[in-house]
Design a protein around this motif. Structure first.
Motif, short mmCIF file in Angstrom:
data_model
loop_
_atom_site.label_atom_id
_atom_site.label_comp_id
_atom_site.label_asym_id
_atom_site.label_seq_id
_atom_site.Cartn_x
_atom_site.Cartn_y
_atom_site.Cartn_z
N PHE A 1 0.83 -1.20 0.00
CA PHE A 1 0.00 0.00 0.00
C PHE A 1 0.87 1.26 0.00
O PHE A 1 1.88 1.32 0.68
N TRP B 1 0.24 5.11 0.76
CA TRP B 1 -0.69 6.14 1.23
C TRP B 1 -0.44 7.45 0.48
O TRP B 1 0.70 7.72 0.06
N ARG C 1 -4.36 15.23 11.98
CA ARG C 1 -3.29 14.38 11.49
C ARG C 1 -2.01 15.19 11.64
O ARG C 1 -2.03 16.40 11.46
N GLN D 1 -10.23 -0.19 9.84
CA GLN D 1 -9.29 -0.34 8.72
C GLN D 1 -8.92 -1.81 8.69
O GLN D 1 -8.62 -2.39 9.74
N TRP E 1 -11.05 0.20 4.18
CA TRP E 1 -11.86 0.61 5.33
C TRP E 1 -13.18 -0.13 5.24
O TRP E 1 -13.71 -0.32 4.13
N GLU F 1 -8.41 7.56 13.81
CA GLU F 1 -8.42 8.79 13.00
C GLU F 1 -9.78 9.47 13.02
O GLU F 1 -10.77 8.88 13.41
N HIS G 1 -10.34 7.57 1.71
CA HIS G 1 -11.04 6.59 2.56
C HIS G 1 -12.28 6.04 1.85
O HIS G 1 -12.52 4.83 1.87
N MET H 1 -11.28 3.62 -0.56
CA MET H 1 -10.87 2.35 0.07
C MET H 1 -12.06 1.62 0.69
O MET H 1 -11.88 0.67 1.45
O1 LIG Z 1 -6.18 5.17 5.33
C1 LIG Z 1 -5.10 5.52 5.76
O2 LIG Z 1 -3.94 4.82 5.58
C2 LIG Z 1 -2.89 5.54 6.23
C3 LIG Z 1 -2.24 4.69 7.27
O3 LIG Z 1 -3.20 4.28 8.22
C4 LIG Z 1 -1.62 3.45 6.69
O4 LIG Z 1 -0.52 3.79 5.91
C5 LIG Z 1 -3.55 6.70 6.80
O5 LIG Z 1 -2.93 7.61 7.50
C6 LIG Z 1 -4.85 6.67 6.51
O6 LIG Z 1 -5.74 7.57 6.87
#
Ligand SMILES: O=C1O[C@H]([C@@H](O)CO)C(O)=C1O
Length: 553
Positions: free
Chosen positions: A160, A162, A286, A354, A363, A444, A514, A517
């Motif tokens: 993955f 991000w 974040r 997640q 997600w 989050e 998100h 995903m």
């Molecule tokens: O969906 C997500 O993936 C990344 C992390 O959780 C995995 O790399 C992140 O900050 C999200 O919000």
């Protein structure tokens, strides 16, 4: 009044943050044109797709599409995408005043720049419950230098990748990556942006104000990822509107705005008139790696290029969630606003986790990650087309033993495209339950947006929702009406709405990666009452077959 627009969506070169890139915009403009209308107007947008190799749709965020669910602009839910060189006419009524916006709702096209403002004013002769002398519109967004294709492929890859934090924050589509308005106050090596420079696409839009007046700022966030905090140096803001609904006015020094939300605030220009002041937005929720977005509140007749004499407001620390909660808890409906029904016919719980699906990070809600079908639901449900989607209803609850404070014990989830179906006009509660992510001790922020309705936010809470205790604490007296509500880390949010809008509606996390995903669900109500669906929304998947064989069930 009927307002007609002719729009072409295309890619073109643009420098949103002074770095040239390609953006997805409308009629060569980024952000797209602002729509201003009055309550009761009909809006017709004849949209031609000039993207050479991609389909497109546009969602009218905050508009309920009552009677026109096929104009909601959600790919695979309410319509087939508009193919290259094809034209589709969005036609809908705006029946409520408010600060709204529009944006792409297919793949990651919002992140590519496909958005603009949509402002609905009161009917002539009607008055707002507050006074102001002038107004400004601030559409907030975040911006990446990588293409949406690269961002999307990263999310759909093993390993993955991000999207990471944005390079810039934009105010009305303008940010500054290679210079800073506040260079004098920062220890970065960037030079000061020259506001006297001739027209450049990234030149901040300065707000010109007259001393001792009251202004309404209409603020909406189309961010792809970022939760923002907005502040104006030396000025208090009086919050009066949220998502097109009046709130009990309250004053703040700074405000959090999550993706998908909109607000109106009033400011009074009663500060030293020989100065100009900062307007700043910074990242919350974040760990920020993006500089603040800045522009200037320019007290006339001062020169617009006269920078404020003190540093920009300091954005509250990204993880000061108490500050965020305190703001959210101040948002209450203005007296006289519609009240929620005192009980709900149905209460569903959605656990936000997640997960992994075949090794891909996703997600999920109650362990199901949304994978959209190739035939949009509105047509397949209305015409009863078998096999278009899972016709088994998705889970309404999750294991009561689930430990929301820890990474999932079994990280594997399933994919699905089932629909929650509600009896028409029934009252529904949704409890959004947050949890820990896949690995590490993190939870989050997720702003959840509902299409086709406003909902009442009955409350926020910490930890796991406890039906016996927490239902008693619901605010049924003056809960705010919204179309977007945030869930805080390791917490829950309770919403209530009346399923009185025949159609099929997305309910999802407004963070675009998100949603991509799988972080969404689909609600359907009264689809049998939906009127004649325009054929142009049906020309894909099983509904296309239905049209060509002429076998309308
Ligand atoms: O969906 C997500 O993936 C990344 C992390 O959780 C995995 O790399 C992140 O900050 C999200 O919000």
């Amino acid at each position: 009044e009927v307002r007609n627009f002719k729009w072409e969506v295309g890619y073109f070169f643009w420098s949103p943050d002074c770095i040239e890139n390609i953006v997805m915009g409308i009629n060569g403009q980024f952000p797209g044109p602002t729509i201003r209308a009055k309550v009761g107007d009909t809006i017709n947008i004849e949209l031609t797709n000039k993207l050479v190799t991609e389909g497109v749709v546009i969602h009218w965020h905050g508009i309920t599409q009552s009677g026109t669910p096929w104009s909601d602009g959600t790919a695979s839910i309410t319509q087939c995408v508009i193919n290259p060189d094809e034209t589709f006419v969005y036609s809908f009524n705006v029946n409520k005043a408010g600060t709204h916006f529009y944006h792409g709702h297919y793949g990651m096209q919002r992140s590519a720049g496909l958005y603009g403002s949509l402002i609905v004013e009161l009917e002539d002769g009607k008055k707002e419950p507050f006074h102001y002398d002038g107004e400004f519109n601030l559409l907030l967004s975040d911006w990446w230098h990588k293409s949406i294709h690269e961002l999307e492929v990263g999310l759909s890859s093993i390993p993955f990748r991000w999207v990471g934090e944005p390079q810039s924050l934009l105010i009305n589509g303008k940010g500054q990556y290679n210079c800073s308005l506040a260079a004098d106050y920062s220890n970065s090596s960037l030079g000061t942006c020259d506001l006297n420079q001739a027209e450049w696409q990234c030149k901040p839009q300065v707000l010109n104000v007259i001393p001792n007046k009251t202004y309404r700022l209409r603020i909406a966030s189309a961010t792809s990822l970022s939760s923002l905090n907005l502040a104006i140096g030396n000025h208090k803001m009086l919050v009066v509107e949220a998502d097109g609904n009046y709130v009990q006015p309250f004053a703040v020094d700074d405000m959090d705005i999550y993706s998908g939300e909109s607000y109106s605030v009033l400011i009074t220009t009663d500060q030293n008139p020989s100065m100009n002041y900062w307007i700043s937005i910074g990242v919350r929720g974040r760990l920020p790696k993006t500089p603040q977005g800045l522009t200037i509140l320019n007290y006339l007749p001062n020169d617009a290029s006269q920078l404020p004499v003190s540093p920009p407001p300091i954005t509250p620390s990204w993880n000061d969630f108490n500050h965020s909660k305190s703001f959210s808890n101040k948002i209450l409906a203005l007296q006289g606003s519609p009240k929620p029904p005192i009980s709900a016919a149905r209460r569903i719980f959605l656990l936000n986790t997640q997960n992994l699906f075949n090794g891909y990070i996703k997600w999920s809600l109650n362990n199901v990650s949304l994978a959209l079908p190739s035939t949009p639901y509105l047509g397949s449900i209305k015409y009863g087309l078998k096999g278009a989607y899972d016709d088994k209803s998705p889970p309404e609850n999750f294991d009561s033993d689930y430990d929301i404070m820890k990474p999932p014990i079994n990280p594997n989830s399933t994919q699905g495209n089932g629909v929650y179906t509600f009896a028409l006009s029934s009252t529904v509660d949704v409890i959004l339950q947050n949890a820990n992510v896949l690995s590490g001790n993190v939870s989050e922020i997720h702003p959840w947006h509902l299409h086709g309705h406003d909902f009442w936010v009955l409350g926020y809470g910490e930890g796991k929702f406890n039906e016996k205790i927490d239902v008693e604490k619901f605010n049924l007296k003056n809960p705010p009406l919204r179309n977007t509500a945030v869930i805080f880390p390791y917490g829950w949010t309770a919403i209530r709405f009346v399923a009185d809008n025949p159609g099929v509606w997305a309910f999802h996390c407004h963070i675009e990666p998100h949603l991509h995903m799988g972080m969404g669900v689909v609600f359907a109500e009264g689809v049998e009452h939906v009127g004649q669906i325009p054929n142009d929304t049906l020309r894909c998947g099983l509904t296309a077959k239905m049209l060509t064989t002429g076998q309308l069930p």
